[in-house]
Design a protein around this motif. Structure first.
Motif, PDB file in Angstrom:
ATOM      1  N   LEU A  47     -22.943 -55.519  40.867  1.00 35.88           N
ATOM      2  CA  LEU A  47     -23.261 -55.090  42.241  1.00 35.88           C
ATOM      3  C   LEU A  47     -22.781 -53.659  42.508  1.00 35.88           C
ATOM      4  O   LEU A  47     -23.261 -53.002  43.420  1.00 35.88           O
ATOM      5  CB  LEU A  47     -22.651 -56.056  43.262  1.00 35.88           C
ATOM      6  CG  LEU A  47     -23.338 -57.415  43.357  1.00 35.88           C
ATOM      7  CD1 LEU A  47     -22.535 -58.348  44.271  1.00 35.88           C
ATOM      8  CD2 LEU A  47     -24.765 -57.295  43.881  1.00 35.88           C
ATOM      9  N   LEU A  56     -27.560 -49.877  52.321  1.00 34.20           N
ATOM     10  CA  LEU A  56     -27.189 -50.945  53.274  1.00 34.20           C
ATOM     11  C   LEU A  56     -28.361 -51.180  54.232  1.00 34.20           C
ATOM     12  O   LEU A  56     -29.517 -50.996  53.839  1.00 34.20           O
ATOM     13  CB  LEU A  56     -25.890 -50.594  54.019  1.00 34.20           C
ATOM     14  CG  LEU A  56     -24.687 -50.234  53.137  1.00 34.20           C
ATOM     15  CD1 LEU A  56     -23.436 -50.025  53.981  1.00 34.20           C
ATOM     16  CD2 LEU A  56     -24.427 -51.279  52.064  1.00 34.20           C
ATOM     17  N   MET A 126     -21.200 -56.232  58.580  1.00 31.53           N
ATOM     18  CA  MET A 126     -21.321 -56.498  57.145  1.00 31.53           C
ATOM     19  C   MET A 126     -22.048 -57.825  56.921  1.00 31.53           C
ATOM     20  O   MET A 126     -22.232 -58.606  57.849  1.00 31.53           O
ATOM     21  CB  MET A 126     -19.958 -56.470  56.459  1.00 31.53           C
ATOM     22  CG  MET A 126     -19.122 -57.710  56.579  1.00 31.53           C
ATOM     23  SD  MET A 126     -17.464 -57.464  55.915  1.00 31.53           S
ATOM     24  CE  MET A 126     -17.789 -57.007  54.230  1.00 31.53           C
TER      25      MET A 126
HETATM   26  C1  HEM Z   1     -26.067 -60.851  46.523  1.00 29.19           C
HETATM   27  C2  HEM Z   1     -26.504 -61.224  47.725  1.00 29.19           C
HETATM   28  C3  HEM Z   1     -26.427 -60.382  48.975  1.00 29.19           C
HETATM   29  C4  HEM Z   1     -26.131 -59.047  49.114  1.00 29.19           C
HETATM   30  C5  HEM Z   1     -25.783 -58.023  48.035  1.00 29.19           C
HETATM   31  C6  HEM Z   1     -26.192 -58.763  50.540  1.00 29.19           C
HETATM   32  C7  HEM Z   1     -25.952 -57.510  51.087  1.00 29.19           C
HETATM   33  C8  HEM Z   1     -26.052 -57.211  52.436  1.00 29.19           C
HETATM   34  C9  HEM Z   1     -25.874 -55.905  52.995  1.00 29.19           C
HETATM   35  C10 HEM Z   1     -25.540 -54.636  52.196  1.00 29.19           C
HETATM   36  C11 HEM Z   1     -26.028 -55.997  54.330  1.00 29.19           C
HETATM   37  C12 HEM Z   1     -25.938 -54.822  55.335  1.00 29.19           C
HETATM   38  C13 HEM Z   1     -24.499 -54.621  55.769  1.00 29.19           C
HETATM   39  C14 HEM Z   1     -24.294 -53.311  56.488  1.00 29.19           C
HETATM   40  O1  HEM Z   1     -25.266 -52.610  56.778  1.00 29.19           O
HETATM   41  O2  HEM Z   1     -23.126 -52.959  56.752  1.00 29.19           O
HETATM   42  C15 HEM Z   1     -26.320 -57.383  54.630  1.00 29.19           C
HETATM   43  C16 HEM Z   1     -26.531 -57.871  55.889  1.00 29.19           C
HETATM   44  C17 HEM Z   1     -26.816 -59.173  56.152  1.00 29.19           C
HETATM   45  N1  HEM Z   1     -26.860 -60.220  55.252  1.00 29.19           N
HETATM   46 FE1  HEM Z   1     -26.623 -60.070  53.249  1.00 29.19          FE
HETATM   47  N2  HEM Z   1     -26.500 -59.903  51.219  1.00 29.19           N
HETATM   48  C18 HEM Z   1     -26.642 -60.923  50.310  1.00 29.19           C
HETATM   49  C19 HEM Z   1     -26.916 -62.243  50.578  1.00 29.19           C
HETATM   50  C20 HEM Z   1     -27.036 -62.767  51.835  1.00 29.19           C
HETATM   51  C21 HEM Z   1     -27.194 -64.171  52.129  1.00 29.19           C
HETATM   52  C22 HEM Z   1     -27.204 -65.293  51.081  1.00 29.19           C
HETATM   53  C23 HEM Z   1     -27.316 -64.276  53.487  1.00 29.19           C
HETATM   54  C24 HEM Z   1     -27.488 -65.484  54.357  1.00 29.19           C
HETATM   55  C25 HEM Z   1     -27.228 -66.719  53.978  1.00 29.19           C
HETATM   56  C26 HEM Z   1     -27.217 -62.933  54.037  1.00 29.19           C
HETATM   57  C27 HEM Z   1     -27.302 -62.628  55.382  1.00 29.19           C
HETATM   58  C28 HEM Z   1     -27.173 -61.364  55.930  1.00 29.19           C
HETATM   59  C29 HEM Z   1     -27.319 -61.052  57.353  1.00 29.19           C
HETATM   60  C30 HEM Z   1     -27.683 -62.039  58.478  1.00 29.19           C
HETATM   61  C31 HEM Z   1     -27.091 -59.684  57.503  1.00 29.19           C
HETATM   62  C32 HEM Z   1     -27.112 -58.850  58.787  1.00 29.19           C
HETATM   63  C33 HEM Z   1     -25.716 -58.822  59.411  1.00 29.19           C
HETATM   64  C34 HEM Z   1     -25.666 -57.998  60.692  1.00 29.19           C
HETATM   65  O3  HEM Z   1     -26.491 -57.096  60.862  1.00 29.19           O
HETATM   66  O4  HEM Z   1     -24.763 -58.247  61.505  1.00 29.19           O
HETATM   67  N3  HEM Z   1     -27.042 -62.053  53.007  1.00 29.19           N
HETATM   68  N4  HEM Z   1     -26.323 -58.108  53.456  1.00 29.19           N
END
Ligand code: HEM
Length: 189
Positions: A47, A56, A126
Motif C-alpha cells: 500500500l 486520497l 480518513m
Molecule cells: C485496501 C482497502 C481500502 C483503502 C486503501 C481505502 C482507502 C481510503 C482512502 C484513501 C480514503 C480517503 C481518505 C481521505 O481522503 O483522507 C477512504 C475513504 C473512505 N473509505 Fe476506504 N479504503 C479501503 C477500503 C474501504 C472499505 C472496505 C470500506 C467500507 C467498508 C471503506 C469505506 C470508506 C469510506 C466510507 C470513506 C469516506 C470517509 C469520509 O469521507 O469520511 N474503505 N478510503
C-alpha cells in the motif's frame, strides 16, 4: 502478488511465516491474522508503493487556512498526493525498493498521525473501512500464498506499471498459475 512474485526471497519469507503460524494441516483463517506480522508488513509495503487512492479523496476546506505558509482558500478542492509522499526520498530510505522489513523495524501504522504514510488518509475524513480492509487483505493474500504455489508462464512479464485515476490500477493484470501446496485435497473444498 506481483511484488511477491518479483521478489522470491520475500515470498519465501511469507510462506515460512504461514507454515509456522497456520501450518499445512489448516487453512488461513481470521484468527491467525494477529500473529502474521510479516504478512502485515507485506500489505503495508504494497500500500506504500501502490496506494489504492493515490490522491486520497478530494477535500474542500470549510474555512480559509494557512498551512506551511500557503493559503488554502475556503471552498477550493484539495488533493493530497499520498503516492508521491510514500515514495519521497527525503522521507523513506531507498523508497522504490519493495522492502516489507521497513515496517517491522518501525511502528508506522495506518492510523498514526505521521504524514508520510497515508494509504487510508488521515484525520476526520480518513477511511472508515480500515479494520475491514486490513482483515480482508490479510485473509485474501494469506490464503492465496498459504494454499497455493504460484508459477508464471514463459511469456508472462511481471509488469508493475500503474494506471492513474481516482483509483490506482495495474496497467496489465497479473496472470499466474496456482498449484495446490496443501497435503490434502479435502482442504480445498
Ligand atoms: C485496501 C482497502 C481500502 C483503502 C486503501 C481505502 C482507502 C481510503 C482512502 C484513501 C480514503 C480517503 C481518505 C481521505 O481522503 O483522507 C477512504 C475513504 C473512505 N473509505 Fe476506504 N479504503 C479501503 C477500503 C474501504 C472499505 C472496505 C470500506 C467500507 C467498508 C471503506 C469505506 C470508506 C469510506 C466510507 C470513506 C469516506 C470517509 C469520509 O469521507 O469520511 N474503505 N478510503
Amino acid at each position: 502478488m506481483t511484488e511477491l512474485l518479483r521478489h522470491p526471497d520475500k515470498m519465501t519469507k511469507l510462506i515460512e511465516e504461514l507454515n509456522m503460524v497456520v501450518g499445512n494441516q489448516n487453512t488461513m483463517e481470521e484468527s491467525y491474522i494477529p500473529q502474521l506480522v510479516y504478512l502485515d508488513a507485506v500489505i503495508k509495503e504494497t500500500l506504500r508503493l501502490h496506494p489504492v487512492a493515490p490522491l486520497l479523496l478530494p477535500h474542500v476546506p470549510s474555512e480559509t487556512t494557512i498551512i506551511g505558509g500557503y493559503t488554502i482558500p475556503k471552498g477550493c478542492r484539495v488533493f493530497i498526493n499520498a503516492w508521491a509522499m510514500q515514495r519521497d526520498l527525503e522521507l523513506w530510505d531507498d523508497p522504490l525498493r519493495f522492502q516489507p522489513e521497513r515496517f517491522l523495524e518501525t511502528d508506522i501504522n495506518y492510523r498514526d498521525n505521521n504524514f508520510k504514510y497515508l494509504p487510508f488518509g488521515s484525520g476526520r475524513r480518513m477511511c472508515v473501512g480500515i479494520s475491514m480492509a486490513k482483515k480482508m487483505a490479510a485473509l485474501l493474500v494469506g490464503s492465496l500464498v498459504h494454499s497455493f504455489e504460484w508459477r508464471l508462464s514463459e511469456e508472462t512479464k511481471l509488469n508493475l506499471e500503474d494506471k492513474f485515476g481516482l483509483v490506482l490500477k495495474k496497467t496489465e493484470s497479473l496472470v499466474a498459475i496456482p498449484i495446490a501446496r496443501l497435503p490434502n485435497l479435502e482442504q480445498y473444498k
